[in-house]
Design a protein around this motif. Sequence first.
Motif, PDB file in Angstrom:
ATOM      1  N   LEU A 260      15.035   2.134 -51.700  1.00  0.00           N
ATOM      2  CA  LEU A 260      15.276   0.849 -52.354  1.00  0.00           C
ATOM      3  C   LEU A 260      16.773   0.560 -52.478  1.00  0.00           C
ATOM      4  CD1 LEU A 260      12.565   1.061 -55.153  1.00  0.00           C
ATOM      5  CD2 LEU A 260      12.538  -0.471 -53.174  1.00  0.00           C
ATOM      6  N   GLU A 261      17.562   1.615 -52.658  1.00  0.00           N
ATOM      7  CA  GLU A 261      19.010   1.469 -52.793  1.00  0.00           C
ATOM      8  C   GLU A 261      19.694   1.135 -51.475  1.00  0.00           C
ATOM      9  OE1 GLU A 261      19.012   4.937 -56.219  1.00  0.00           O
ATOM     10  OE2 GLU A 261      19.942   5.317 -54.268  1.00  0.00           O
ATOM     11  N   THR A 262      19.132   1.599 -50.366  1.00  0.00           N
ATOM     12  CA  THR A 262      19.865   1.560 -49.100  1.00  0.00           C
ATOM     13  C   THR A 262      19.209   0.746 -47.996  1.00  0.00           C
ATOM     14  OG1 THR A 262      18.811   3.627 -48.388  1.00  0.00           O
ATOM     15  CG2 THR A 262      20.918   3.816 -49.552  1.00  0.00           C
ATOM     16  N   THR A 263      17.981   0.253 -48.209  1.00  0.00           N
ATOM     17  CA  THR A 263      17.304  -0.518 -47.168  1.00  0.00           C
ATOM     18  C   THR A 263      16.686  -1.776 -47.774  1.00  0.00           C
ATOM     19  OG1 THR A 263      15.036   0.343 -47.366  1.00  0.00           O
ATOM     20  CG2 THR A 263      16.633   1.698 -46.152  1.00  0.00           C
ATOM     21  N   ASP A 264      16.269  -2.671 -46.889  1.00  0.00           N
ATOM     22  CA  ASP A 264      15.531  -3.870 -47.297  1.00  0.00           C
ATOM     23  C   ASP A 264      14.065  -3.779 -46.885  1.00  0.00           C
ATOM     24  OD1 ASP A 264      17.743  -5.270 -48.445  1.00  0.00           O
ATOM     25  OD2 ASP A 264      18.476  -5.694 -46.421  1.00  0.00           O
ATOM     26  N   CYS A 265      13.579  -2.553 -46.673  1.00  0.00           N
ATOM     27  CA  CYS A 265      12.186  -2.358 -46.273  1.00  0.00           C
ATOM     28  C   CYS A 265      11.240  -2.952 -47.317  1.00  0.00           C
ATOM     29  CB  CYS A 265      11.880  -0.877 -46.112  1.00  0.00           C
ATOM     30  SG  CYS A 265      12.725  -0.092 -44.730  1.00  0.00           S
ATOM     31  N   PRO A 266      10.157  -3.588 -46.884  1.00  0.00           N
ATOM     32  CA  PRO A 266       9.153  -4.077 -47.838  1.00  0.00           C
ATOM     33  C   PRO A 266       8.610  -2.921 -48.682  1.00  0.00           C
ATOM     34  CG  PRO A 266       8.731  -4.940 -45.633  1.00  0.00           C
ATOM     35  CD  PRO A 266       9.794  -3.893 -45.485  1.00  0.00           C
TER      36      PRO A 266
ATOM     37  N   ALA B 102      10.934  -3.562 -57.746  1.00  0.00           N
ATOM     38  CA  ALA B 102      11.731  -4.762 -57.470  1.00  0.00           C
ATOM     39  C   ALA B 102      12.946  -4.849 -58.396  1.00  0.00           C
ATOM     40  CB  ALA B 102      10.864  -6.013 -57.612  1.00  0.00           C
TER      41      ALA B 102
ATOM     42  N   ARG C 225      15.538  -2.260 -57.324  1.00  0.00           N
ATOM     43  CA  ARG C 225      16.285  -2.680 -56.135  1.00  0.00           C
ATOM     44  C   ARG C 225      17.319  -3.745 -56.489  1.00  0.00           C
ATOM     45  NH1 ARG C 225      12.916  -3.900 -50.942  1.00  0.00           N
ATOM     46  NH2 ARG C 225      13.843  -1.958 -50.136  1.00  0.00           N
ATOM     47  N   ARG C 226      16.964  -4.705 -57.328  1.00  0.00           N
ATOM     48  CA  ARG C 226      17.925  -5.747 -57.699  1.00  0.00           C
ATOM     49  C   ARG C 226      19.159  -5.147 -58.352  1.00  0.00           C
ATOM     50  NH1 ARG C 226      13.248  -8.653 -59.152  1.00  0.00           N
ATOM     51  NH2 ARG C 226      13.462  -8.034 -61.338  1.00  0.00           N
TER      52      ARG C 226
ATOM     53  N   ARG D  99      20.635  -1.976 -55.345  1.00  0.00           N
ATOM     54  CA  ARG D  99      20.759  -2.136 -53.893  1.00  0.00           C
ATOM     55  C   ARG D  99      22.228  -2.161 -53.506  1.00  0.00           C
ATOM     56  NH1 ARG D  99      21.176  -1.646 -49.137  1.00  0.00           N
ATOM     57  NH2 ARG D  99      20.350  -3.037 -47.518  1.00  0.00           N
TER      58      ARG D  99
ATOM     59  N   THR E  26      24.865  -2.797 -50.470  1.00  0.00           N
ATOM     60  CA  THR E  26      24.997  -3.406 -49.151  1.00  0.00           C
ATOM     61  C   THR E  26      26.287  -2.953 -48.511  1.00  0.00           C
ATOM     62  OG1 THR E  26      26.066  -5.340 -50.127  1.00  0.00           O
ATOM     63  CG2 THR E  26      23.688  -5.449 -49.798  1.00  0.00           C
TER      64      THR E  26
END
Length: 329
Positions: free
Chosen positions: A284-290, A319, A322-323, A326, A328
């Motif tokens: 969740l920290e490093t990807t945008d995978c569903p 969710a 991740r917000r 995350r 980038t």
Amino acid sequence: MPLTHRVVIAVFPDVDLLDVTGPAEVFALANRETSGRAGYQVRLAGPVAGEVRTSAGVRLLADLGFAEVGGQVDTLLVPGAVDMTDGGPVARIDADVVAWVKETAPYARRVASVCVGAHLLAAAGLLDGKTATTHWSTAAQLAADHPAVTVDADPIFVRTDRGRVWTGAGISACLDLALALVAEDLGEDVALAVARQLVMYLKRQGGQSQFSVPLSRPAASRRDIDELRLWIADHLDEDLSAQALASRMCLSERHFARVFKQETGASPAAYVEAARVEAARRLLETTDCPLDQVAAAAGLGSAETLHRSFKRQLATTPAAYRRRFRTTT
């Protein structure tokens, strides 16, 4: 002409070496990554100018004596030192450092402690009424010695008083703290560029735990259990039921569950869930995978199971996590 950020790091006998050199390297790399525009000017200050022996036996040279620092300090950084006792490490309170911090802090834009340096900030009265962190091994001491401080032993660092006071956790977390200071000054892009130069896995956010699942459990007295824990971490998407793990250990399920809990402090099911949640956190920290892909990769099966496990382990949702965390690039 670049803006000068004057960073003063306290040094004193038996100070932890990495607490001093880690942040200094982060600021130096920020200067390099910005071709000098970052403007960090790092100075070491001790009770007197000159040689200081660290806990590692390596000698540092204090550029200034405390009396020579003056009032032009952008960031005041306070590392720590410990004394080893039969009961474990005890944070050392250096009276000279405490007095100087108490006198200098009001004139600094911000004050940050590294590792057990939080005990020095607390002794100077800077943490009263605030939440703070420190190395996990001295957190109980900090709470006992300073009841006006709310001690949270889990985060990597804590930012309080609208960014005026920062406290960092143990040892290598000094890099995360310094990166967060760089991000506040120069933005996330510069901080991430520095993190890449340091070959850090990622620039961790402050609310994350000091511990991974294996580190948060004491070492097992049985080597086979320690080896199993490492195997679990590498096979999270496989069948890790108590029955399957017991079979791997050639033990009955009941005997295995008893031995595992005795060695790790957790039931097999609780340990596996915590390890899978940790893997999901990294994704969740490093990807945008569903979320369904994150759940599958971490061995949690479905987004619904992922959600339930996060609520149980972290008291938040995937969710929301991740917000907040995350990263980038």
